[in-house]
Motif scaffolding. Structure first.
Motif, PDB file in Angstrom:
ATOM      1  N   ASP A 102      34.524  32.996  23.561  1.00 17.83           N
ATOM      2  CA  ASP A 102      35.107  31.639  23.537  1.00 17.83           C
ATOM      3  C   ASP A 102      34.926  31.011  24.914  1.00 17.83           C
ATOM      4  N   LEU A 103      34.349  29.819  24.966  1.00 15.04           N
ATOM      5  CA  LEU A 103      34.234  29.100  26.228  1.00 15.04           C
ATOM      6  C   LEU A 103      35.565  28.444  26.551  1.00 15.04           C
ATOM      7  N   GLU A 104      36.096  28.726  27.719  1.00 16.62           N
ATOM      8  CA  GLU A 104      37.381  28.165  28.117  1.00 16.62           C
ATOM      9  C   GLU A 104      37.232  26.726  28.599  1.00 16.62           C
ATOM     10  N   HIS A 105      38.248  25.904  28.324  1.00 14.30           N
ATOM     11  CA  HIS A 105      38.333  24.512  28.796  1.00 14.30           C
ATOM     12  C   HIS A 105      37.218  23.630  28.237  1.00 14.30           C
ATOM     13  N   PHE A 106      36.618  24.042  27.116  1.00 15.32           N
ATOM     14  CA  PHE A 106      35.526  23.251  26.562  1.00 15.32           C
ATOM     15  C   PHE A 106      36.018  21.894  26.060  1.00 15.32           C
ATOM     16  N   GLN A 107      37.194  21.863  25.423  1.00 16.01           N
ATOM     17  CA  GLN A 107      37.726  20.595  24.937  1.00 16.01           C
ATOM     18  C   GLN A 107      37.961  19.622  26.084  1.00 16.01           C
ATOM     19  N   GLU A 108      38.440  20.142  27.205  1.00 15.87           N
ATOM     20  CA  GLU A 108      38.641  19.300  28.380  1.00 15.87           C
ATOM     21  C   GLU A 108      37.323  18.690  28.844  1.00 15.87           C
ATOM     22  N   LEU A 109      36.247  19.499  28.839  1.00 15.08           N
ATOM     23  CA  LEU A 109      34.932  19.006  29.223  1.00 15.08           C
ATOM     24  C   LEU A 109      34.492  17.893  28.278  1.00 15.08           C
ATOM     25  N   ASN A 110      34.647  18.106  26.981  1.00 15.78           N
ATOM     26  CA  ASN A 110      34.251  17.095  25.998  1.00 15.78           C
ATOM     27  C   ASN A 110      35.020  15.798  26.198  1.00 15.78           C
ATOM     28  N   GLU A 111      36.336  15.906  26.471  1.00 18.61           N
ATOM     29  CA  GLU A 111      37.174  14.713  26.593  1.00 18.61           C
ATOM     30  C   GLU A 111      36.914  13.956  27.889  1.00 18.61           C
ATOM     31  N   THR A 112      36.625  14.683  28.967  1.00 26.13           N
ATOM     32  CA  THR A 112      36.478  14.018  30.270  1.00 26.13           C
ATOM     33  C   THR A 112      35.041  13.619  30.571  1.00 26.13           C
ATOM     34  N   ARG A 113      34.073  14.359  30.038  1.00 27.08           N
ATOM     35  CA  ARG A 113      32.671  14.099  30.377  1.00 27.08           C
ATOM     36  C   ARG A 113      31.837  13.617  29.192  1.00 27.08           C
ATOM     37  N   GLY A 114      32.372  13.747  27.980  1.00 29.92           N
ATOM     38  CA  GLY A 114      31.643  13.261  26.816  1.00 29.92           C
ATOM     39  C   GLY A 114      30.974  14.377  26.033  1.00 29.92           C
ATOM     40  N   GLN A 115      30.679  14.084  24.758  1.00 27.76           N
ATOM     41  CA  GLN A 115      30.123  15.099  23.862  1.00 27.76           C
ATOM     42  C   GLN A 115      28.733  15.543  24.286  1.00 27.76           C
ATOM     43  N   GLU A 116      27.928  14.630  24.836  1.00 25.48           N
ATOM     44  CA  GLU A 116      26.569  15.019  25.249  1.00 25.48           C
ATOM     45  C   GLU A 116      26.616  16.099  26.328  1.00 25.48           C
ATOM     46  N   VAL A 117      27.545  15.961  27.252  1.00 27.53           N
ATOM     47  CA  VAL A 117      27.676  16.980  28.304  1.00 27.53           C
ATOM     48  C   VAL A 117      28.174  18.284  27.688  1.00 27.53           C
ATOM     49  N   ALA A 128      28.223  36.465  33.874  1.00 27.72           N
ATOM     50  CA  ALA A 128      27.175  35.437  33.873  1.00 27.72           C
ATOM     51  C   ALA A 128      27.707  34.097  33.372  1.00 27.72           C
ATOM     52  N   LEU A 129      28.506  34.126  32.324  1.00 28.97           N
ATOM     53  CA  LEU A 129      29.046  32.887  31.764  1.00 28.97           C
ATOM     54  C   LEU A 129      30.116  32.281  32.657  1.00 28.97           C
ATOM     55  N   GLY A 130      30.669  33.060  33.572  1.00 28.05           N
ATOM     56  CA  GLY A 130      31.717  32.560  34.452  1.00 28.05           C
ATOM     57  C   GLY A 130      31.203  31.889  35.708  1.00 28.05           C
ATOM     58  N   ARG A 131      29.877  31.892  35.918  1.00 28.66           N
ATOM     59  CA  ARG A 131      29.338  31.236  37.106  1.00 28.66           C
ATOM     60  C   ARG A 131      29.310  29.725  36.909  1.00 28.66           C
ATOM     61  N   PRO A 132      29.569  28.950  37.972  1.00 27.63           N
ATOM     62  CA  PRO A 132      29.524  27.482  37.857  1.00 27.63           C
ATOM     63  C   PRO A 132      28.149  27.022  37.371  1.00 27.63           C
ATOM     64  N   VAL A 133      28.148  25.963  36.591  1.00 23.12           N
ATOM     65  CA  VAL A 133      26.908  25.433  36.034  1.00 23.12           C
ATOM     66  C   VAL A 133      26.819  23.952  36.378  1.00 23.12           C
ATOM     67  N   LEU A 134      25.613  23.460  36.620  1.00 23.78           N
ATOM     68  CA  LEU A 134      25.393  22.063  36.965  1.00 23.78           C
ATOM     69  C   LEU A 134      25.137  21.278  35.685  1.00 23.78           C
ATOM     70  N   LEU A 135      26.018  20.317  35.400  1.00 28.28           N
ATOM     71  CA  LEU A 135      25.889  19.478  34.207  1.00 28.28           C
ATOM     72  C   LEU A 135      25.812  18.020  34.636  1.00 28.28           C
ATOM     73  N   GLU A 136      24.628  17.418  34.434  1.00 28.05           N
ATOM     74  CA  GLU A 136      24.392  16.022  34.816  1.00 28.05           C
ATOM     75  C   GLU A 136      24.791  15.767  36.261  1.00 28.05           C
ATOM     76  N   GLY A 137      24.371  16.688  37.124  1.00 24.97           N
ATOM     77  CA  GLY A 137      24.558  16.508  38.547  1.00 24.97           C
ATOM     78  C   GLY A 137      25.902  16.916  39.098  1.00 24.97           C
ATOM     79  N   THR A 138      26.811  17.372  38.232  1.00 19.85           N
ATOM     80  CA  THR A 138      28.151  17.778  38.673  1.00 19.85           C
ATOM     81  C   THR A 138      28.402  19.234  38.288  1.00 19.85           C
ATOM     82  N   ALA A 139      28.959  20.016  39.211  1.00 21.07           N
ATOM     83  CA  ALA A 139      29.240  21.423  38.935  1.00 21.07           C
ATOM     84  C   ALA A 139      30.431  21.542  37.995  1.00 21.07           C
TER      85      ALA A 139
END
Length: 460
Positions: free
Chosen positions: A57-72, A125-136
């Protein structure tokens, strides 16, 4: 022709692939995963090897969708799929099973340690920060692991054990890795048993209402009763909601409970009045599921109309801890329509939620219900905590006054609390000081015991 046959074969192959793969990530879907688990268990039994399963399960995914949008959000899902493909051996199967949930099937394993080690590597590996549209983005994943020895168990059981391990991780150490054990599985097996009993309870009408009186603190006059749900268990007797409501919500039974409680509350009011008691209203709590149902208001209206009642006879309460997602949340429109029709609309447990002022600004409410924890804190006695509690209650009452809404204090147990609330300007109250939640026959006795000649002071 051969060209047409070849085109048809390609189309059939595409349809077959689409039926067994996730369209966004290209990974196997839930149906394909289950089929491959069954095949892996059979092969493992023949070869004397076990089978491992990891649920992710990816943590905080709903927060990402709500704050950055579904495409992100979709970009993170695709990145997760690519990471799984790149790190897994060729005979392992990655799958996307639902929303932000993934799975890894590890066939023909010699022991549980290998699967557990793989899960830890994937988690790192999944816990490392990832760059999404220029933002970590600080990513994290919770992983539940289950392992089947050669010849056991079934696909259903292996999936259930991995789900139990994942739920345990999410409950106690989000972002970690957990291995299934019977000790972990028992609470979830108990919950599944209770959920099955609750489904039977809904079908057989075992949910009942107990009624707690609400009074005017100034003169002790009766405001009405709150209808509180109870489960009349055939073996364990009457159970309070703390024993079952969370499980009922997880099992998708809130619609059935809300509908049953509306009927019980209104029937109770009709019965009270039929026995000669002037009861102004009843109130009941509706779940967020009910308040986001587009047909809910019409069904409430129908339930009121067919009993020859009017909207003012019913107040609807929304828990303050319910998360209202912006002004477009359907619950906002539902509360507003109920208020405009003349129903009471109340914000329950006020002062305990994370966004109480935001909810108050969005919702068309006629009353605030001060949570019992604040009433306990404000008891007279001179302590610093009690003083702070009184100031918080005073501020809530002042805010309500400026907004033109009523205030009802819950959990009043002592005469001094009643007196202090009156002094602070609180007009309404509810609690053991006036009456406990009672079944309808006891309510009728309680009403009969009250003097109809003169209202009593609400001080005992």
């Amino acid at each position: 022709t051969r060209a047409r046959e070849a085109a048809l074969a390609r189309a059939e192959a595409r349809c077959e692939r689409q039926a067994r793969h996730d369209p966004l990530t290209g990974l196997a879907n839930r149906a394909e995963l289950r089929s491959r688990i069954a095949a892996a268990l059979a092969a493992g039994a023949a070869a004397g090897r076990g089978t491992g399963l990891c649920l992710i399960d990816l943590e905080h995914f709903q927060e990402l969708n709500e704050t950055r949008g579904q495409e992100v959000g979709d970009a993170l899902l695709c990145r997760t799929a690519a990471l799984l493909r790149g790190r897994l051996p060729a005979d392992h199967l990655p799958a996307r099973v639902d929303g932000d949930s993934f799975a890894v099937l590890a066939p023909e394993q010699t022991g549980v340690e290998a699967v557990h080690g793989l899960a830890r590597e994937l988690g790192a590996a999944l816990g490392r920060p990832v760059l999404l549209e220029g933002t970590a983005w600080a990513s994290a994943a919770s992983i539940g692991v289950a392992w089947a020895a050669p010849g056991e168990p079934s696909a259903t059981r292996l999936i259930g054990e991995a789900e139990a391990a994942l739920r345990d991780v999410k409950a106690h150490r989000r972002g970690g890795v957990g291995l299934y054990s019977p000790a972990i599985g028992k609470p979830f097996a108990d919950r599944a048993r209770i959920a099955a009993e609750l489904r039977r309870a809904a079908a057989e009408g075992q949910f009942v209402a107990h009624f707690q009186p609400q009074l005017r603190l100034g003169d002790g006059g009766l405001l009405g009763f709150e209808a509180l749900v109870r489960w009349d268990h055939p073996e364990k007797g009457v159970l309070e909601p703390c024993y079952f409501l969370e499980i009922a919500a997880d099992a998708g039974l809130m619609e059935a409970i809300d509908s049953a409680m509306l009927e019980r509350a209104l029937d109770g009011l009709v019965r009270m009045r039929a026995t000669g008691h002037a009861v102004p209203r009843v109130s009941l709590n509706l779940s967020a599921v009910a308040l986001r149902d587009p047909g809910r208001v019409d069904r409430i209206l129908w339930a009121v109309d067919r009993r020859d009642l009017v909207p003012a006879d019913l107040a609807v309460e929304l828990l303050e801890t319910v998360r209202i997602v912006g002004d477009a949340d359907p619950a906002v429109a539902c509360i507003d329509r109920l208020a405009r029709l003349g129903f009471g609309t109340e914000l329950d447990d006020f002062g305990t939620g994370y966004a109480c002022l935001a909810n108050l600004s969005r919702l068309n409410v006629s009353a605030l219900k001060i949570d019992r924890s604040l009433v306990r804190q404000m008891r007279a006695g001179g302590g610093e905590g009690e003083s702070q509690g009184r100031e918080i209650v005073r501020a809530i009452i002042a805010l309500a006054g400026r907004l033109g809404v009523s205030v009802l204090a819950e959990g009043i147990e002592r005469a001094e609390e009643t007196a202090l609330l009156r002094e602070l300007g609180c007009g309404l109250g509810q609690g053991f000081a006036f009456g406990r939640p009672m079944p309808l026959p006891a309510v009728l006795d309680w009403l009969a015991a009250r003097s109809p000649e003169a209202p009593r002071r609400a001080s005992a």
